[in-house]
Design a protein around this motif. Structure first.
Motif, mmCIF file in Angstrom:
data_model
loop_
_atom_site.group_PDB
_atom_site.id
_atom_site.type_symbol
_atom_site.label_atom_id
_atom_site.label_comp_id
_atom_site.label_asym_id
_atom_site.label_seq_id
_atom_site.Cartn_x
_atom_site.Cartn_y
_atom_site.Cartn_z
ATOM 1 N N VAL A 179 0.102 24.518 25.850
ATOM 2 C CA VAL A 179 0.630 26.113 25.787
ATOM 3 C C VAL A 179 -0.717 26.768 26.748
ATOM 4 N N LYS A 180 0.259 27.659 27.412
ATOM 5 C CA LYS A 180 -0.772 28.463 28.390
ATOM 6 C C LYS A 180 -1.260 29.690 27.470
ATOM 7 N N THR A 181 -2.689 29.771 27.776
ATOM 8 C CA THR A 181 -3.598 30.301 26.866
ATOM 9 C C THR A 181 -3.167 31.787 26.845
ATOM 10 N N SER A 182 -2.718 32.427 28.048
ATOM 11 C CA SER A 182 -2.352 33.871 28.339
ATOM 12 C C SER A 182 -1.040 34.024 27.313
ATOM 13 N N ARG A 183 -0.137 33.051 26.925
ATOM 14 C CA ARG A 183 1.035 33.344 26.447
ATOM 15 C C ARG A 183 1.134 32.654 25.112
ATOM 16 N N ALA A 184 0.002 32.454 24.656
ATOM 17 C CA ALA A 184 0.073 31.799 23.458
ATOM 18 C C ALA A 184 0.656 32.578 22.206
ATOM 19 N N PHE A 185 0.413 33.726 21.801
ATOM 20 C CA PHE A 185 0.745 34.336 20.760
ATOM 21 C C PHE A 185 2.544 34.584 20.857
ATOM 22 N N LYS A 186 2.945 34.430 22.112
ATOM 23 C CA LYS A 186 4.489 34.220 22.405
ATOM 24 C C LYS A 186 5.136 32.919 22.275
ATOM 25 N N THR A 187 4.009 31.905 22.822
ATOM 26 C CA THR A 187 4.686 30.465 23.108
ATOM 27 C C THR A 187 4.788 30.127 21.601
ATOM 28 N N ILE A 188 3.593 30.048 20.608
ATOM 29 C CA ILE A 188 3.542 29.187 19.518
ATOM 30 C C ILE A 188 4.547 29.679 18.530
ATOM 31 N N PRO A 189 4.922 30.966 18.273
ATOM 32 C CA PRO A 189 6.315 31.072 17.442
ATOM 33 C C PRO A 189 7.292 30.482 17.870
ATOM 34 N N THR A 190 7.695 30.580 19.231
ATOM 35 C CA THR A 190 8.664 30.000 19.813
ATOM 36 C C THR A 190 8.739 28.432 19.533
ATOM 37 N N LEU A 191 7.423 27.846 19.710
ATOM 38 C CA LEU A 191 7.659 26.477 19.429
ATOM 39 C C LEU A 191 7.925 25.871 18.020
ATOM 40 N N TRP A 192 7.448 26.812 17.180
ATOM 41 C CA TRP A 192 7.864 26.627 15.862
ATOM 42 C C TRP A 192 9.429 26.976 15.376
ATOM 43 N N ASN A 193 9.930 27.744 16.250
ATOM 44 C CA ASN A 193 11.257 28.025 15.778
ATOM 45 C C ASN A 193 11.987 26.980 16.588
ATOM 46 N N CYS A 194 11.746 26.415 17.639
ATOM 47 C CA CYS A 194 12.525 25.334 18.208
ATOM 48 C C CYS A 194 12.326 23.993 17.368
ATOM 49 N N ALA A 195 11.174 24.068 16.524
ATOM 50 C CA ALA A 195 10.973 22.763 15.747
ATOM 51 C C ALA A 195 11.878 22.916 14.426
ATOM 52 N N LYS A 196 12.156 24.181 14.054
ATOM 53 C CA LYS A 196 12.909 24.167 12.874
ATOM 54 C C LYS A 196 14.479 23.970 13.330
ATOM 55 N N LYS A 197 14.971 24.388 14.461
ATOM 56 C CA LYS A 197 16.275 24.149 14.914
ATOM 57 C C LYS A 197 16.743 22.595 15.066
ATOM 58 N N ASP A 198 15.399 21.845 15.857
ATOM 59 C CA ASP A 198 15.825 20.506 15.957
ATOM 60 C C ASP A 198 15.354 19.575 14.963
ATOM 61 N N GLY A 199 15.085 20.122 14.034
ATOM 62 C CA GLY A 199 14.802 19.252 12.671
ATOM 63 C C GLY A 199 13.307 18.791 12.805
ATOM 64 N N PHE A 200 12.632 19.173 13.494
ATOM 65 C CA PHE A 200 11.163 18.421 13.560
ATOM 66 C C PHE A 200 10.114 19.079 12.444
ATOM 67 N N MET A 201 10.652 20.460 12.370
ATOM 68 C CA MET A 201 9.778 21.041 10.763
ATOM 69 C C MET A 201 10.053 20.490 9.645
ATOM 70 N N GLN A 202 11.533 20.387 9.342
ATOM 71 C CA GLN A 202 12.076 19.732 8.261
ATOM 72 C C GLN A 202 11.142 18.031 7.985
ATOM 73 N N LYS A 203 11.056 17.562 9.220
ATOM 74 C CA LYS A 203 10.556 16.121 9.163
ATOM 75 C C LYS A 203 8.969 16.129 8.625
ATOM 76 N N LEU A 204 8.658 17.267 9.071
ATOM 77 C CA LEU A 204 7.004 17.539 8.663
ATOM 78 C C LEU A 204 6.755 17.985 7.044
ATOM 79 N N ILE A 205 7.839 18.805 6.993
ATOM 80 C CA ILE A 205 7.906 19.383 5.552
ATOM 81 C C ILE A 205 8.325 18.105 4.508
#
Length: 281
Positions: A148-174
């Motif tokens: 993650v680029k530090t300068s864009r962290a507040f925008k990038t991190i929510p996007t990472l979690w949204n992608c994880a939700k769409k591709d099933g990775f978040m559910q796998k973690l749950i």
């Protein structure tokens, strides 16, 4: 020696090594802080990344030298850490808008970036809720890391979690999540700098959960030793106020471990928390 004095000592170190190699460990040590936290603290308080500040200060001094002396451009470039005249010229143009050789022309306009001096004002008009958690066991976290680029962290991190939700990775973690947690750190975890070392421009953001079972080859394991944690509700707000408001007056120092963003289930209050590793002064 108080927090503000230590931060300014680190700035003294930077200033005295602008024409030399800067040892980031020594620099952070002047602030009695780890490298991991110093760069984030600096950026949070000053509004500019540490590497960009150093770059601007060096190019300010380089411009002064070119204007006032007959020193060769390549010698100035090497003095301020550039391996070639081309790389120096690109950096110089980005800051000043002209070529280094043009800085010797009379009447040319340049930019000077003055040295920063930390002066902090604690208003105290809005309280910060927190609690201290002492975990006497190591945390075993399973997941994956993303750069993650530090300068864009507040925008990038929510996007990472949204992608994880769409591709099933978040559910796998749950599905892998801790069923009987030993503490309140039982949600989806975002570890900021998995190796407890963060560069100024970017860092590893580790997305995972606490888990003690067998893992698949596509997952990584992260072990964080036992520590004391200051825990704040509301991740975004906590990041904004942690370094400038809480740390200077808390009686705690930052430990050399990564911070953890903890995201809980839909019915949990608060919905998310920031866990910050600390040691008493």
């Amino acid at each position: 020696m108080d927090w503000l004095e230590r931060m300014n000592r680190a700035l003294d170190y930077i200033e005295s090594h602008l024409d030399d190699e800067i040892d980031y460990t020594v620099m952070a040590g002047e602030a009695y802080c780890s490298e991991y936290h110093f760069s984030r603290m600096f950026s949070s308080i000053s509004g500019i990344s540490l590497s960009e500040y150093i770059r601007r200060r060096r190019l300010t001094l380089a411009a002064f030298e070119i204007q006032k002396t007959d020193i060769r451009i390549i010698d100035v470039a090497i003095k301020y850490g550039y391996e070639s005249s081309d790389s120096f010229a690109r950096a110089f143009h980005k800051i000043h808008g002209i070529k280094p050789s043009e800085a010797r022309n009379k009447g040319v306009q340049l930019k000077a970036f003055p040295r920063i001096s930390f002066q902090i004002s604690i208003k105290g008009d809005v309280e910060m809720e927190y609690r201290i958690e002492n975990l006497d066991f190591e945390l075993r976290i399973i997941g994956k890391s993303k750069m993650v680029k530090t300068s864009r962290a507040f925008k990038t991190i929510p996007t990472l979690w949204n992608c994880a939700k769409k591709d099933g990775f978040m559910q796998k973690l749950i599905d892998m999540s801790w069923e009987n947690p030993k503490c309140k750190l039982e949600g989806l975890l975002g570890v900021c700098g998995k190796e407890a070392a963060i560069t100024d421009e970017e860092f590893d953001y580790f997305m995972g959960v606490r888990y003690d079972g067998e893992i698949t080859d596509d997952m990584e394991t992260l072990i964080i030793p036992q520590s004391t944690w200051a825990v704040f509700p509301n991740v975004v707000e906590a990041w904004k106020r942690l370094y400038s408001e809480w740390i200077p007056t808390s009686g705690y120092e930052l430990a050399n471990l990564p911070c953890i963003e903890c995201y809980y289930g839909p019915k949990h209050k608060p919905r998310h928390e920031l866990w910050v590793p600390v040691v008493p002064k």
